[in-house]
Design a protein around this motif. Sequence first.
Motif, short mmCIF file in Angstrom:
data_model
loop_
_atom_site.label_atom_id
_atom_site.label_comp_id
_atom_site.label_asym_id
_atom_site.label_seq_id
_atom_site.Cartn_x
_atom_site.Cartn_y
_atom_site.Cartn_z
N GLY A 44 0.56 -1.67 -0.04
CA GLY A 44 0.03 -0.33 0.46
C GLY A 44 0.96 1.16 -0.02
O GLY A 44 2.06 1.06 -0.62
N THR A 45 -0.07 2.23 0.28
CA THR A 45 0.99 3.92 0.03
C THR A 45 0.98 3.86 2.16
O THR A 45 0.52 4.26 2.47
N VAL A 46 2.72 4.76 2.51
CA VAL A 46 2.57 5.58 3.26
C VAL A 46 2.70 7.06 3.38
O VAL A 46 3.79 7.38 2.64
N ILE A 47 2.23 7.21 3.71
CA ILE A 47 1.92 9.48 3.29
C ILE A 47 2.91 9.56 4.54
O ILE A 47 2.07 9.74 5.67
N ASP A 48 4.08 10.31 4.68
CA ASP A 48 4.68 10.66 6.01
C ASP A 48 4.99 12.43 6.15
O ASP A 48 5.09 13.06 4.86
N HIS A 49 5.36 12.79 7.76
CA HIS A 49 6.09 13.88 7.05
C HIS A 49 4.73 15.05 7.11
O HIS A 49 5.24 16.19 5.76
N LEU A 50 3.67 14.64 7.49
CA LEU A 50 2.67 15.91 6.95
C LEU A 50 2.87 16.62 8.38
O LEU A 50 2.47 16.25 8.94
N PRO A 51 2.48 17.76 7.68
CA PRO A 51 2.11 18.57 9.72
C PRO A 51 1.15 18.10 10.52
O PRO A 51 0.22 18.21 9.24
N GLY B 239 8.72 18.33 14.31
CA GLY B 239 8.41 18.76 15.92
C GLY B 239 7.15 17.46 16.49
O GLY B 239 7.95 16.76 17.26
N LYS B 240 6.10 18.12 15.42
CA LYS B 240 5.08 17.13 15.58
C LYS B 240 4.58 16.31 13.70
O LYS B 240 4.79 17.42 13.10
N LYS B 241 4.78 15.36 13.81
CA LYS B 241 3.51 14.74 12.40
C LYS B 241 2.70 14.24 12.38
O LYS B 241 2.40 13.97 13.57
N GLY B 242 1.84 13.95 10.87
CA GLY B 242 0.94 13.30 11.22
C GLY B 242 1.58 12.09 9.71
O GLY B 242 1.89 12.66 9.14
N ASP C 1 6.29 19.08 2.37
CA ASP C 1 7.16 18.47 2.77
C ASP C 1 6.56 16.80 2.99
O ASP C 1 7.97 16.28 2.98
N ALA C 2 6.08 16.41 2.42
CA ALA C 2 5.57 14.95 2.80
C ALA C 2 6.00 14.46 1.37
O ALA C 2 6.61 14.20 1.01
N THR C 3 6.48 13.08 1.94
CA THR C 3 6.34 12.01 1.37
C THR C 3 5.96 10.56 1.38
O THR C 3 5.36 10.33 1.95
N VAL C 4 5.93 10.79 0.15
CA VAL C 4 4.57 9.05 -0.26
C VAL C 4 5.55 8.16 -0.60
O VAL C 4 6.00 7.70 -1.28
N ASN C 5 5.62 6.88 0.46
CA ASN C 5 6.31 6.03 0.27
C ASN C 5 5.37 4.35 -0.58
O ASN C 5 4.29 4.74 0.05
N ILE C 6 5.60 3.99 -1.02
CA ILE C 6 4.93 2.81 -1.82
C ILE C 6 5.87 1.29 -1.24
O ILE C 6 6.43 1.30 -1.82
N ILE C 7 4.97 0.79 -0.96
CA ILE C 7 5.33 -0.53 0.41
C ILE C 7 4.77 -1.71 -0.71
O ILE C 7 3.87 -1.72 -1.31
N LYS C 8 5.71 -3.17 -0.91
CA LYS C 8 5.21 -3.57 -1.85
C LYS C 8 5.93 -5.21 -0.57
O LYS C 8 6.84 -5.14 -0.52
N LYS D 119 9.49 12.31 -3.63
CA LYS D 119 8.69 12.93 -2.09
C LYS D 119 8.09 14.54 -3.67
O LYS D 119 7.81 14.53 -4.18
N VAL D 120 6.50 14.77 -2.99
CA VAL D 120 5.94 15.37 -3.70
C VAL D 120 6.07 16.82 -4.27
O VAL D 120 7.34 17.38 -3.18
#
Length: 150
Positions: free
Chosen positions: A13-20, A52-55, A78-85, A94-95
């Motif tokens: 699936g997909t992990v969206i990381d480094h969200l404010p 600091g804090k992320k979602g 600044d979000a990162t989208v990770n594709i996981i297999k 890197k968006v």
Amino acid sequence: MKKELTVSAIRNGTVIDHLPSNITFKVVEILDISGIESIISVATNLASKKMGKKGIIKIGNKSLTKDEVDKIALIAPDATVNIIKDYEVREKIKVAIPKIIMRIIKCSNPNCITNNEKAATKFSVLMKNPLKVKCSYCERIMEEEDIVIL
Ligand code: CTP
Ligand code: ZN
């Protein structure tokens, strides 16, 4: 005893990381995930060294469309989208705000052809931070606070 809340790793699936942290749920809203039957995990206020804090949002068995990735870039540059297999990070995206934004935002000019006929919107990006765009049809210039994501 160690008391810790962790969000499980996902298999595919997909992990969206480094969200404010404070815009995490806004990102949930722009994703097309209502029909997903796999596990979707949303976490906010996670400790992050960089931010600091992320979602973070984890969506099982879904890959994002280009439009979804571009929408994320508009609100979380600044979000990162990770594709996981098979539990591994296969791709880390890197968006980025595109130079030309097609479809995903609405023109604020009610007389614009894109609001009156079935024409896809198209904007050129004049400035990225803060975001400033110009409609390719009516030339209306919109600033970040006027921008509505479709
Ligand atoms: N992840 C997951 N399930 C997996 C693999 C990774 O949920 N099977 C999540 C991790 O928890 C992390 C993100 O996907 O939030 C990216 O994983 P990884 O690249 O291993 O983490 P970092 O190195 O911390 O990422 P970055 O360098 O982008 O900060
Ligand atoms: Zn327009």
